[in-house]
Design a protein around this motif. Structure first.
Motif, PDB file in Angstrom:
ATOM      1  N   UNK A 256      -7.096  19.029   0.241  1.00 53.12           N
ATOM      2  CA  UNK A 256      -6.330  18.355  -0.765  1.00 53.12           C
ATOM      3  C   UNK A 256      -5.431  17.662  -0.352  1.00 53.12           C
ATOM      4  N   UNK A 257      -4.434  18.528   0.748  1.00 54.17           N
ATOM      5  CA  UNK A 257      -3.205  18.117   0.925  1.00 54.17           C
ATOM      6  C   UNK A 257      -3.846  17.250   2.505  1.00 54.17           C
ATOM      7  N   UNK A 258      -4.065  17.659   3.396  1.00 52.25           N
ATOM      8  CA  UNK A 258      -4.676  16.507   4.356  1.00 52.25           C
ATOM      9  C   UNK A 258      -5.583  15.623   4.107  1.00 52.25           C
ATOM     10  N   UNK A 259      -6.275  15.474   2.960  1.00 56.25           N
ATOM     11  CA  UNK A 259      -6.876  14.781   3.199  1.00 56.25           C
ATOM     12  C   UNK A 259      -6.419  13.500   2.054  1.00 56.25           C
TER      13      UNK A 259
ATOM     14  N   UNK B 168       0.505  -0.732   0.143  1.00 64.03           N
ATOM     15  CA  UNK B 168      -0.302  -0.206  -0.081  1.00 64.03           C
ATOM     16  C   UNK B 168       1.301   1.152   0.307  1.00 64.03           C
ATOM     17  N   UNK B 169       2.067   1.167   1.101  1.00 73.67           N
ATOM     18  CA  UNK B 169       2.649   2.314   0.609  1.00 73.67           C
ATOM     19  C   UNK B 169       3.841   2.822  -0.527  1.00 73.67           C
TER      20      UNK B 169
ATOM     21  N   UNK C 205      -4.470   8.857   3.875  1.00 75.43           N
ATOM     22  CA  UNK C 205      -3.248   7.647   3.374  1.00 75.43           C
ATOM     23  C   UNK C 205      -2.246   7.460   5.314  1.00 75.43           C
ATOM     24  N   UNK C 206      -1.778   8.290   5.905  1.00 73.54           N
ATOM     25  CA  UNK C 206      -0.909   8.534   7.019  1.00 73.54           C
ATOM     26  C   UNK C 206      -1.741   8.243   8.342  1.00 73.54           C
ATOM     27  N   UNK C 207      -2.581   9.028   8.545  1.00 77.87           N
ATOM     28  CA  UNK C 207      -3.575   8.136   9.079  1.00 77.87           C
ATOM     29  C   UNK C 207      -4.176   6.650  10.134  1.00 77.87           C
ATOM     30  N   UNK C 208      -4.338   6.070   8.526  1.00 80.04           N
ATOM     31  CA  UNK C 208      -4.779   4.519   7.523  1.00 80.04           C
ATOM     32  C   UNK C 208      -3.222   3.805   8.760  1.00 80.04           C
TER      33      UNK C 208
ATOM     34  N   UNK D 101     -11.098   5.622  20.115  1.00 80.70           N
ATOM     35  CA  UNK D 101     -11.708   6.422  19.420  1.00 80.70           C
ATOM     36  C   UNK D 101     -10.793   7.503  20.042  1.00 80.70           C
ATOM     37  N   UNK D 102      -9.954   7.072  20.577  1.00 79.47           N
ATOM     38  CA  UNK D 102      -8.520   8.096  21.096  1.00 79.47           C
ATOM     39  C   UNK D 102      -7.927   8.833  19.936  1.00 79.47           C
ATOM     40  N   UNK D 103      -7.446   7.307  19.312  1.00 78.13           N
ATOM     41  CA  UNK D 103      -5.998   7.752  17.876  1.00 78.13           C
ATOM     42  C   UNK D 103      -7.309   7.757  16.812  1.00 78.13           C
ATOM     43  N   UNK D 104      -8.796   7.181  17.141  1.00 76.26           N
ATOM     44  CA  UNK D 104      -9.680   7.692  15.376  1.00 76.26           C
ATOM     45  C   UNK D 104     -10.027   8.790  15.331  1.00 76.26           C
ATOM     46  N   UNK D 105     -10.162   9.624  16.206  1.00 77.10           N
ATOM     47  CA  UNK D 105     -10.050  11.001  15.982  1.00 77.10           C
ATOM     48  C   UNK D 105      -8.688  12.098  16.200  1.00 77.10           C
ATOM     49  N   UNK D 106      -7.746  11.387  17.033  1.00 78.54           N
ATOM     50  CA  UNK D 106      -6.774  12.531  17.091  1.00 78.54           C
ATOM     51  C   UNK D 106      -5.658  12.620  15.321  1.00 78.54           C
ATOM     52  N   UNK D 107      -5.238  11.710  15.440  1.00 79.58           N
ATOM     53  CA  UNK D 107      -5.050  11.420  14.076  1.00 79.58           C
ATOM     54  C   UNK D 107      -5.108  12.565  12.687  1.00 79.58           C
ATOM     55  N   UNK D 108      -6.691  12.164  12.576  1.00 82.40           N
ATOM     56  CA  UNK D 108      -7.338  13.557  11.704  1.00 82.40           C
ATOM     57  C   UNK D 108      -7.251  14.785  12.231  1.00 82.40           C
ATOM     58  N   UNK D 109      -7.765  14.996  13.551  1.00 81.68           N
ATOM     59  CA  UNK D 109      -7.445  16.404  13.690  1.00 81.68           C
ATOM     60  C   UNK D 109      -6.638  17.095  14.568  1.00 81.68           C
TER      61      UNK D 109
END
Length: 372
Positions: free
Chosen positions: A210-213, A68-69, A217-220, A249-257
């Protein structure tokens, strides 16, 4: 000047003779995964071969995440260069040289291998400093001689070759994110042409989402690493999924934030554009309305009136412009992109449900909740 992340750095230099992404993936897997698997089976120890077969954390990292990378490596260049072109269009002319210096600095940093060499130096230094902790906390029994915590050849190969190589791939994405954040900050200090009545409601800055979107992939990737480690603890340890729910829950929200927070660099400029728009459009509408009343209410035939057509459609148009300025957001974050990033970040944790429930049980519960 085009910026290329995929063709820069030590890894790109080593793999330059290999043009195909498929061959690159195969070559990396042959280096970091195959020797460990073959070595574990050649030892002909039942518990060792059983462990290597069941170590899904190891296989997911090297057989799923690495392809994937490599697949995503070349996907970052074009969006980043499109971002630079779009940004160049909103920078005022007297700031063009400063922006060009920012681009030149990024090109210089990404061209050479210094960052990746520093990564290797840091990795092996930390490995040396925390050697005892790394070895004693490892649950991979096929890394050690029977009944001891002495590393065998497989363990040495994993720690010195496979693990740093895999983490280098992650580091390259983290490095790109750091470069983007630094560039975003530098751009936010320049004089920008923010349009207070732009249709995107963000002063023409919606494109910066568009760039953080892309970096979702890095969050994934990071969530996948955390999820596989949690899965290993649940399956082979005494950990329960329910006890890990808060962390998930923390990690799911933290990385997008963390991914979208750099966009807040532009809040000050958005606020300035909105307040200036209120003043400018407020004055313009007042003048327009004075002319409107003069023509239609007081029946004066003034030749020097605002806009040249002071009628009802003109009144609606100019009031609509003021309304658009009022709706200008102070936070240039696209909520739809952010929610998609949250879903992408949460996706690697869904398979953990299968450690507690079968697919049939989950389907039954879904049906029961639906019909009730």
């Amino acid at each position: 000047m085009k910026i290329s992340f995929s063709n820069s750095g030590l890894l790109a230099f080593l793999l330059r003779p290999v043009k195909s992404n498929s061959l690159k993936t195969l070559l990396i897997i042959l280096i970091v995964w195959l020797p460990i698997v073959v070595g574990a089976f050649l030892m002909k120890r039942e518990h060792t071969t059983l462990s290597i077969v069941n170590d899904f954390e190891f296989h997911i990292r090297f057989l799923l995440l690495i392809p994937l990378i490599i697949l995503m490596e070349k996907k970052v260049d074009q969006p980043f260069n499109d971002f630079l072109i779009q940004t160049k269009g909103i920078i005022l002319n007297d700031e063009a040289n400063r922006f060009q210096k920012v681009i030149n600095n990024i090109a210089y940093i990404t061209k050479y291998n210094v960052a990746e060499l520093l990564y290797f130096a840091l990795f092996y230094s930390l490995l040396f400093l925390y050697w005892e902790d790394v070895v004693t906390t490892s649950n991979k029994e096929y890394f050690f001689d029977i009944g001891t915590k002495d590393l065998n050849s497989i363990g040495w190969y994993y720690l010195l070759v496979s693990l740093p190589f895999f983490q280098l791939l992650i580091f390259r994405w983290v490095f790109r994110w750091v470069i983007w954040v630094w560039m975003l900050y530098r751009v936010s200090t320049l004089k920008l042409n923010i349009d207070p009545v732009h249709a995107d409601g963000m002063g023409g800055l919606e494109y910066i989402n568009l760039i953080p979107f892309l970096f979702s992939f890095l969050s994934f990737l990071i969530s996948s690493i955390i999820a596989t480690h949690m899965g290993s603890d649940i399956v082979f340890g005494a950990e329960k999924l329910k006890a890990l729910s808060i962390q998930i829950i923390f990690f799911t929200i933290f990385f997008p934030l963390l991914n979208y927070l750099p966009l807040l660099f532009f809040v000050r400029k958005m606020f300035k554009a909105k307040t200036e728009g209120i003043l400018m459009f407020g004055r313009l509408i007042r003048e327009h309305n004075t002319d409107y009343f003069s023509k239609w209410i007081y029946k004066r035939d003034d030749k020097d009136i605002l806009l040249g057509s002071v009628d009802n459609s003109s009144l609606a148009d100019i009031n609509g412009s003021y309304a658009m300025n009022q709706s200008l957001r102070l936070f240039p974050i696209n909520s739809n992109f952010f929610l998609i990033t949250v879903v992408v970040s949460a996706f690697p944790y869904f398979p953990l449900l299968l450690t507690q429930y079968s697919i049939i049980d989950l389907f039954k519960q879904l049906v029961v909740h639906f019909i009730s």
